[in-house]
Design an enzyme around this catalytic site. Structure first.
Site, PDB file in Angstrom:
ATOM      1  N   LYS A 106       0.846  -1.193   0.000  1.00 26.37           N
ATOM      2  CA  LYS A 106       0.000   0.000   0.000  1.00 26.37           C
ATOM      3  C   LYS A 106       0.876   1.237   0.000  1.00 26.37           C
ATOM      4  CE  LYS A 106      -4.527   0.818   0.342  1.00 26.37           C
ATOM      5  NZ  LYS A 106      -5.590  -0.135   0.003  1.00 26.37           N
ATOM      6  N   GLY A 218     -20.205   7.098   3.208  1.00 28.48           N
ATOM      7  CA  GLY A 218     -19.314   7.473   2.107  1.00 28.48           C
ATOM      8  C   GLY A 218     -20.088   7.523   0.809  1.00 28.48           C
ATOM      9  N   GLY A 220     -18.144   7.842  -2.294  1.00 25.10           N
ATOM     10  CA  GLY A 220     -17.081   7.793  -3.300  1.00 25.10           C
ATOM     11  C   GLY A 220     -17.325   6.640  -4.254  1.00 25.10           C
ATOM     12  N   ASN A 221     -16.265   6.246  -4.916  1.00 28.60           N
ATOM     13  CA  ASN A 221     -16.365   5.208  -5.942  1.00 28.60           C
ATOM     14  C   ASN A 221     -16.996   3.911  -5.424  1.00 28.60           C
ATOM     15  OD1 ASN A 221     -14.520   2.687  -7.060  1.00 28.60           O
ATOM     16  ND2 ASN A 221     -15.299   4.016  -8.674  1.00 28.60           N
TER      17      ASN A 221
HETATM   18  N1  GLU Z   1      -7.204   0.092  -3.457  1.00 29.79           N
HETATM   19  C1  GLU Z   1      -8.006  -1.074  -3.690  1.00 29.79           C
HETATM   20  C2  GLU Z   1      -8.069  -1.929  -2.430  1.00 29.79           C
HETATM   21  O1  GLU Z   1      -7.947  -1.470  -1.328  1.00 29.79           O
HETATM   22  C3  GLU Z   1      -7.539  -1.838  -4.913  1.00 29.79           C
HETATM   23  C4  GLU Z   1      -6.118  -2.272  -4.904  1.00 29.79           C
HETATM   24  C5  GLU Z   1      -5.617  -2.770  -6.240  1.00 29.79           C
HETATM   25  O2  GLU Z   1      -6.364  -2.823  -7.190  1.00 29.79           O
HETATM   26  O3  GLU Z   1      -4.435  -3.121  -6.263  1.00 29.79           O
HETATM   27  O4  GLU Z   1      -8.354  -3.085  -2.487  1.00 29.79           O
END
Ligand code: GLU
Length: 427
Positions: A106, A218, A220-221
């Protein structure tokens, strides 16, 4: 919000409990409860007004036993290294629970895109990649979008990586725009994925989704597409909450007869902020941002940030709530989890419920490697299959061993990652 909350401590606490249940040896525990590698760096940016501002960035690679590190990059003013550590850890379990050949990672930058021009955001993206280019790559670590980052940010990052490395490397990042190596369905994937698991959970509970109501935290997306599919399935969403940048607080928007997603989207900014005055004109009741949690509904979908359901507010959840589907990462603290478990509320844990995004990222990698792209229907149908299969495996284990859903999901993921680490001779 619980002020003392530390998300990484929470991730480690969750891990330790399951490691104990699985009788993992000390070495494996020590290895899996910490990230393999951390990068902390500064990103100096020449701002539009001529001054230089230095942003703090992190990329944390939790585990790569099952494949390259994988996970998004968040832009958030309250980002902390411990949040990124936790999110990185949860990515490892997320990829393992849906059984895709990827590890966990991350990234985050302490910044607020609300107050940054496009040019400034581009500079942050490029600076982020310059700082870590040697430590990422299609077979090493593959970032993606997350809170307040989007496909445009991903293209800037990919472009910077390609400039440094010389050549085309579409596999270095996922969540790219369609036509630039992105997958159809990626935008919908996380929210739809949440709803595929809600549909399966309700089926298992013998409840007709058409009779249910839900409240979402939320807008958002994740939340927008979760609401979309929930409505397509015939469910009624009655409340949604969102952050208001001008007031620096959140509000809940309530309509007992059911919110109208399309009409709300028309009065929402690109960060998911709903215009209060216009919402009132459209007949929405606007109230405190915490009210999403106390709605008299069947389903709660926290789809914002971590640490939202905790010891101090968990008891305000209505008696009617039967299901909590965690669209966000880490929305429920262990203290609240205990109460929810005791009350017999069915929980679809975060790293299962919201795994649709990374599963579709994996599909994006597969399509990119073949250089052949599927139709949206094909992507979504494969996504539905993958989410349903993962849900069923967790549910079956929870029934067979009489486990809380979160514990069952953790058991599957941690066993898989521990086994891969052992097979490699790492532990
Ligand atoms: N940010 C998204 C998650 O928390 C997707 C991560 C990704 O596609 O690598 O799962």
């Amino acid at each position: 919000m619980d002020k003392k909350f530390n998300p990484f401590k929470m991730a480690q606490q969750q891990f330790d409990e399951i490691a104990e249940k699985l009788s993992l040896d000390q070495g494996t525990r020590q290895f899996l409860r910490n990230p393999q590698k951390e990068m902390h760096f500064s990103i100096p940016v020449k701002m539009d007004d001529g001054t230089t501002q230095v942003f703090q960035g992190f990329r944390i690679q939790h585990n790569s036993a099952r494949g390259p590190h994988k996970g998004g990059i968040r832009f958030h003013p309250q980002e902390t290294v411990d949040t990124v550590r936790a999110l990185s850890t949860w990515m490892t379990w997320k990829c393992a629970v849906v059984d895709i050949p990827l590890g966990g990672g991350k990234g985050g930058v302490i910044c607020d895109p609300h107050n940054l021009s496009n040019r400034e955001q581009e500079q942050i993206c490029r600076g982020f990649i310059r700082a870590i280019a040697k430590d990422i790559g299609p077979l090493v670590d593959v970032p993606a979008p997350d809170v307040m980052t989007n496909p445009q940010h991903m293209v800037w990052m990919m472009d910077e990586y390609e400039k440094i490395m010389g050549g085309k490397f579409p596999g270095v990042i996922t969540g790219k725009p369609v036509g630039m190596g992105g997958s159809l369905g990626r935008t919908e994937a996380t929210g739809y994925g949440v709803m595929y698991t809600v549909r399966e959970a309700l089926k298992a509970m013998g409840i007709d989704i058409k009779t249910t109501t839900a409240s979402f935290q939320g807008f958002g997306n994740v939340s927008q597409y979760a609401i979309d599919l929930f409505q397509q399935y015939g469910g009624k969403a009655v409340c949604v909450s969102c952050w208001d940048q001008a007031d620096q607080k959140s509000y809940s928007f309530i309509k007992e007869s059911g919110i109208n997603l399309q009409e709300l989207l028309k009065i929402t900014d690109k960060f998911g902020g709903i215009n209060k005055a216009k919402a009132v004109e459209l007949g929405y009741k606007v109230s405190d941002g915490n009210d999403w949690l106390i709605q008299d509904v069947d389903i709660l979908v926290p789809a914002a940030l971590e640490n939202q359901i905790h010891g101090e507010n968990v008891n305000s959840i209505s008696k009617r709530v039967k299901l909590i589907a965690e669209g966000a990462n880490g929305p429920t603290t262990p203290e609240a989890d205990k109460v929810i478990h005791e009350r017999g509320i069915f929980v679809i844990p975060d790293f299962l419920a919201n795994a649709g995004g990374v599963t579709c990222s994996y599909f994006e990698q597969v399509q990119g490697n073949m250089n052949y792209f599927w139709s949206k229907e094909e992507v979504l149908s494969k996504l539905d299959d993958a989410m349903t299969k993962a849900f069923t495996a967790v549910y079956d284990l929870s029934k067979r061993k009489n486990l809380f859903m979160r514990d069952a999901a953790y058991m599957i993921s941690i066993s898989r990652v521990a086994e891969a680490s052992k097979n490699r001779g790492w532990v």
